[in-house]
Write a protein that holds these residues in place. Sequence first.
Motif, PDB file in Angstrom:
ATOM      1  N   HIS A 280       0.744  -1.308  -0.090  1.00  6.71           N
ATOM      2  CA  HIS A 280      -0.011   0.026   0.064  1.00  6.71           C
ATOM      3  C   HIS A 280       1.003   1.129   0.062  1.00  6.71           C
ATOM      4  O   HIS A 280       0.845   2.187  -0.940  1.00  6.71           O
ATOM      5  N   ARG A 281       1.979   1.314   1.078  1.00  5.24           N
ATOM      6  CA  ARG A 281       2.548   2.494   1.124  1.00  5.24           C
ATOM      7  C   ARG A 281       3.617   2.713  -0.425  1.00  5.24           C
ATOM      8  O   ARG A 281       4.026   3.736  -0.613  1.00  5.24           O
ATOM      9  N   ALA A 282       4.008   1.577  -0.666  1.00  8.42           N
ATOM     10  CA  ALA A 282       4.927   1.696  -2.058  1.00  8.42           C
ATOM     11  C   ALA A 282       3.924   2.340  -3.373  1.00  8.42           C
ATOM     12  O   ALA A 282       4.464   3.218  -4.086  1.00  8.42           O
ATOM     13  N   GLY A 283       2.662   1.866  -3.215  1.00  6.00           N
ATOM     14  CA  GLY A 283       1.848   2.686  -4.327  1.00  6.00           C
ATOM     15  C   GLY A 283       1.518   3.961  -4.034  1.00  6.00           C
ATOM     16  O   GLY A 283       1.817   4.930  -5.051  1.00  6.00           O
ATOM     17  N   LEU A 284       1.587   4.481  -2.868  1.00  9.12           N
ATOM     18  CA  LEU A 284       1.260   6.025  -2.663  1.00  9.12           C
ATOM     19  C   LEU A 284       2.724   6.758  -3.063  1.00  9.12           C
ATOM     20  O   LEU A 284       2.513   7.885  -3.348  1.00  9.12           O
ATOM     21  N   ALA A 285       3.887   5.916  -2.587  1.00  7.01           N
ATOM     22  CA  ALA A 285       5.155   6.719  -2.894  1.00  7.01           C
ATOM     23  C   ALA A 285       5.128   6.981  -4.476  1.00  7.01           C
ATOM     24  O   ALA A 285       5.781   7.971  -4.832  1.00  7.01           O
ATOM     25  N   GLU A 288       2.877   9.870  -5.721  1.00  8.48           N
ATOM     26  CA  GLU A 288       3.372  11.061  -5.526  1.00  8.48           C
ATOM     27  C   GLU A 288       4.729  11.618  -6.237  1.00  8.48           C
ATOM     28  O   GLU A 288       4.724  12.742  -6.507  1.00  8.48           O
ATOM     29  N   ARG A 289       5.597  10.805  -6.732  1.00  3.13           N
ATOM     30  CA  ARG A 289       6.697  11.028  -7.614  1.00  3.13           C
ATOM     31  C   ARG A 289       5.851  11.301  -8.996  1.00  3.13           C
ATOM     32  O   ARG A 289       6.566  12.180  -9.732  1.00  3.13           O
ATOM     33  N   LEU A 290       4.762  10.638  -9.521  1.00  2.16           N
ATOM     34  CA  LEU A 290       4.313  10.741 -10.711  1.00  2.16           C
ATOM     35  C   LEU A 290       3.765  12.338 -10.943  1.00  2.16           C
ATOM     36  O   LEU A 290       3.646  12.569 -12.015  1.00  2.16           O
ATOM     37  N   GLU A 291       3.234  12.780  -9.727  1.00  2.00           N
ATOM     38  CA  GLU A 291       2.707  14.109  -9.939  1.00  2.00           C
ATOM     39  C   GLU A 291       3.856  15.091 -10.820  1.00  2.00           C
ATOM     40  O   GLU A 291       3.105  16.001 -11.769  1.00  2.00           O
ATOM     41  N   ASP A 292       5.051  15.233 -10.286  1.00  2.00           N
ATOM     42  CA  ASP A 292       5.926  15.924 -10.864  1.00  2.00           C
ATOM     43  C   ASP A 292       6.004  15.612 -12.247  1.00  2.00           C
ATOM     44  O   ASP A 292       6.249  16.709 -13.095  1.00  2.00           O
ATOM     45  N   GLU A 293       6.165  14.589 -12.754  1.00  2.00           N
ATOM     46  CA  GLU A 293       6.115  14.238 -14.063  1.00  2.00           C
ATOM     47  C   GLU A 293       5.062  14.515 -14.966  1.00  2.00           C
ATOM     48  O   GLU A 293       5.254  15.068 -15.915  1.00  2.00           O
ATOM     49  N   TYR A 294       3.884  14.607 -14.502  1.00  4.69           N
ATOM     50  CA  TYR A 294       2.837  15.027 -14.971  1.00  4.69           C
ATOM     51  C   TYR A 294       2.927  16.626 -15.347  1.00  4.69           C
ATOM     52  O   TYR A 294       2.471  17.314 -16.467  1.00  4.69           O
ATOM     53  N   ARG A 295       3.232  17.143 -14.230  1.00  2.00           N
ATOM     54  CA  ARG A 295       3.341  18.685 -14.453  1.00  2.00           C
ATOM     55  C   ARG A 295       4.591  18.983 -15.536  1.00  2.00           C
ATOM     56  O   ARG A 295       4.305  19.950 -16.404  1.00  2.00           O
ATOM     57  N   ALA A 296       5.634  18.321 -15.838  1.00  2.00           N
ATOM     58  CA  ALA A 296       6.864  18.624 -16.558  1.00  2.00           C
ATOM     59  C   ALA A 296       6.445  18.056 -17.845  1.00  2.00           C
ATOM     60  O   ALA A 296       6.803  18.615 -19.040  1.00  2.00           O
ATOM     61  N   VAL A 297       5.502  16.846 -17.977  1.00  4.05           N
ATOM     62  CA  VAL A 297       5.250  16.243 -19.462  1.00  4.05           C
ATOM     63  C   VAL A 297       4.007  16.938 -20.019  1.00  4.05           C
ATOM     64  O   VAL A 297       3.878  17.256 -21.118  1.00  4.05           O
ATOM     65  N   ALA A 298       3.017  16.530 -19.443  1.00 10.39           N
ATOM     66  CA  ALA A 298       1.683  17.158 -19.695  1.00 10.39           C
ATOM     67  C   ALA A 298       1.293  18.430 -19.526  1.00 10.39           C
ATOM     68  O   ALA A 298       0.489  18.907 -20.295  1.00 10.39           O
ATOM     69  N   ARG A 467      -0.910   1.263 -12.620  1.00 12.55           N
ATOM     70  CA  ARG A 467      -0.304   0.414 -11.912  1.00 12.55           C
ATOM     71  C   ARG A 467       0.039   0.621 -10.370  1.00 12.55           C
ATOM     72  O   ARG A 467      -0.036  -0.238  -9.364  1.00 12.55           O
ATOM     73  N   ALA A 468       0.512   1.657 -10.217  1.00 16.86           N
ATOM     74  CA  ALA A 468       0.463   2.524  -8.580  1.00 16.86           C
ATOM     75  C   ALA A 468      -0.790   2.205  -7.905  1.00 16.86           C
ATOM     76  O   ALA A 468      -0.697   1.905  -6.715  1.00 16.86           O
ATOM     77  N   CYS A 469      -1.866   2.740  -8.580  1.00 16.28           N
ATOM     78  CA  CYS A 469      -3.147   2.753  -7.922  1.00 16.28           C
ATOM     79  C   CYS A 469      -3.723   1.412  -7.677  1.00 16.28           C
ATOM     80  O   CYS A 469      -4.291   1.064  -6.714  1.00 16.28           O
ATOM     81  N   ARG A 470      -3.113   0.390  -8.622  1.00 16.69           N
ATOM     82  CA  ARG A 470      -3.410  -0.849  -8.198  1.00 16.69           C
ATOM     83  C   ARG A 470      -2.962  -1.328  -6.779  1.00 16.69           C
ATOM     84  O   ARG A 470      -3.332  -2.013  -6.050  1.00 16.69           O
ATOM     85  N   LEU A 471      -1.621  -0.935  -6.495  1.00 18.41           N
ATOM     86  CA  LEU A 471      -0.949  -1.276  -5.202  1.00 18.41           C
ATOM     87  C   LEU A 471      -1.917  -0.666  -3.986  1.00 18.41           C
ATOM     88  O   LEU A 471      -2.326  -1.364  -3.037  1.00 18.41           O
ATOM     89  N   VAL A 472      -2.374   0.366  -4.310  1.00 20.10           N
ATOM     90  CA  VAL A 472      -3.150   0.965  -3.296  1.00 20.10           C
ATOM     91  C   VAL A 472      -4.484   0.356  -3.060  1.00 20.10           C
ATOM     92  O   VAL A 472      -4.949  -0.062  -2.030  1.00 20.10           O
ATOM     93  N   LEU A 524       9.343  -2.089  -9.823  1.00 22.71           N
ATOM     94  CA  LEU A 524      10.312  -1.694  -8.769  1.00 22.71           C
ATOM     95  C   LEU A 524      11.441  -2.463  -8.444  1.00 22.71           C
ATOM     96  O   LEU A 524      12.455  -2.194  -8.328  1.00 22.71           O
ATOM     97  N   ALA A 525      11.261  -3.794  -8.577  1.00 20.09           N
ATOM     98  CA  ALA A 525      12.298  -4.801  -8.152  1.00 20.09           C
ATOM     99  C   ALA A 525      13.513  -4.893  -9.377  1.00 20.09           C
ATOM    100  O   ALA A 525      14.460  -4.804  -9.069  1.00 20.09           O
ATOM    101  N   ILE A 526      12.783  -4.938 -10.595  1.00 13.83           N
ATOM    102  CA  ILE A 526      13.863  -4.739 -11.679  1.00 13.83           C
ATOM    103  C   ILE A 526      14.564  -3.487 -11.759  1.00 13.83           C
ATOM    104  O   ILE A 526      15.791  -3.366 -12.003  1.00 13.83           O
ATOM    105  N   ASP A 527      13.883  -2.334 -11.540  1.00 16.08           N
ATOM    106  CA  ASP A 527      14.500  -1.087 -11.561  1.00 16.08           C
ATOM    107  C   ASP A 527      15.595  -1.101 -10.633  1.00 16.08           C
ATOM    108  O   ASP A 527      16.790  -0.578 -10.718  1.00 16.08           O
ATOM    109  N   GLU A 528      15.300  -1.590  -9.161  1.00 16.72           N
ATOM    110  CA  GLU A 528      16.218  -1.632  -8.029  1.00 16.72           C
ATOM    111  C   GLU A 528      17.300  -2.715  -8.416  1.00 16.72           C
ATOM    112  O   GLU A 528      18.818  -2.232  -8.505  1.00 16.72           O
ATOM    113  N   ILE A 529      17.308  -3.493  -9.136  1.00 17.25           N
ATOM    114  CA  ILE A 529      18.324  -4.695  -9.824  1.00 17.25           C
ATOM    115  C   ILE A 529      19.026  -4.013 -10.865  1.00 17.25           C
ATOM    116  O   ILE A 529      20.347  -4.197 -10.539  1.00 17.25           O
TER     117      ILE A 529
END
Length: 575
Positions: A280-285, A288-298, A467-472, A524-529
């Motif tokens: 749940h907390r991973a999805g919320l995090a 939060e990061r995506l909001e900055d990307e939406y502002r920059a791209v969209a 996919r992040a909403c799915r976690l939450v 997230l796991a593949i990104d970390e690896i």
Amino acid sequence: VPDTDRYASGSGACVGSYTRRMRTATELADGLIETMRVHDAAMAMRQGDLTHPERWPLRRVDDVEAYRQELLGLAAEAAELMGSNIPGAERVLADAVAYGGRAKAVLLDTAVELMGINAAVGDVQRTLTFLPRHVLPTADHGERYLTRLSGFPAFVEAWCERLEQAAAAGLVPNQLAVTNQIAQIDRAIDTGCSVLLSPQKAPATFDDAAAASWRSEVDRLADDMDDALRRLRSTLVERTLPVARPDDRPGLCHLDGGEETYRHFLWAHTSLDITPDEVHRAGLAVLERLEDEYRAVAGPQLGTDDVTEIYRRLRDDTSLRYRSAEQLVADATSALSRAWEEAPRWFERLPTATCTAHPIDQGALAFYSPPSPDGAKQGEFFFNTADPSMWATYQLEAVTFHESIPGHHLQLALASELDDVHPLLETYLAPAYCEGWGLYTERLAEEMGLYSSDHDRIGILSADSMRACRLVVDTGLHAFGWSRAEAIDFVAANSPLDTVLIAGEVDRYIGMPGQACSYMMGRLAIDEIRADAERALGERFDIRRFHDVVLGSGSIPLEALRGVVAAWTADVESA
């Protein structure tokens, strides 16, 4: 998986066999494939395996329990083997058998009573989608396919018996899942199974007369299938629906033992020992990061940096919707072609099997079907064009890359062609690895320069939001008691997804607890690896080689993948 008596071991001949001679990882993997072929032939056929085209999934309690014990017995042997001194590749395969056997056993719980009753992802939908698409290469396959059709009434009868028992015990889906399933059956009956099965071609070895006779028999058996669907409908209407859970209590946590079952499902789908709260907390995090990307791209494209307004515009602006199926097909085909041309610069090895895009008019929004082992069937990317306006214009490219190239087609077709990958690992054994890779490649496609424009790059963000909403939401529904309405409202407030699509997505999460978490947790796991390997190797990091290592072992648990990449990193460092 958290220890419980139910999943800790198995019984039967396969469990005791290692007291006489410890079987190799290859032998155990062969055994797991065979038991899944026999007992889950429908899944095997969806993956192109026609070993048992005459069989339906198990429905009777004794049969399902016997299958569970076979799975657990193989998993126990594999865990025992991992305690011995075996080489790295053998250990990875044994790890996959230990995980795969126990995960399959876990997912048998509620598969008939709950997960099978879902118009989006349940057994009826899968039958209607995949049954007409099988390629039958020989006369024997054709005859056994007829045997399968003739067995549909018995399959449904056993299913109805289980549903009646489940209704008496209170093990029932939510009301909307049942009503949607009834509506889907009504549409199938109105259309007629003979029409639904009409795309099925007779075996290529038949002459014209034999093909016409075979087709006539398919049509005759289709009438019996219509009657069986009516039997299923009656059971749902008369027995299941009256006791179905209200839509404000759709999650597993509202059933006896549901919280523990959900924790097991999370492990089975992600291969990670992780709590619902952590997911749940991973999805919320991520959100939060995506909001900055939406502002920059969209933001620059829409003339606003207000995230809520960005979501609203992306969702409600009808000019950002497809209007024709023809344009959808053209754009998907073009994106797939660009990806195939660019792939050699990012991958050392590519599959010989091709991948083609196919529009469909029912079922999921999009999905991938791998090539068959004998090469008769190539890789196929299916996307639903029944209502083009379901698709946002910025959405299609990200979905195409995920499902085809560099996503699932490179992953699954390549695994099937590698000599050193056991056939068990060519398929969808580890969902978080498979779906994590698909989601990883949506971002990778940006690195590869595949997106046509900044507008299409919004699709990356939209997919990540979902996919992040799915976690939450998945954890909210099944661990924290959210209602269906709460889940829909959360996704609407934290993504630009279409409201109709959101409702369908939430119903999918209700019907398949934990599965939706495999995407982002795997990514997230593949990104970390990858980040760990980049830090360790610095300038010696080779993205083409990294991708080959990640894809070179097939579908394996995430921690096993971490070990494989760590071993490669150590080899490069010591060279």
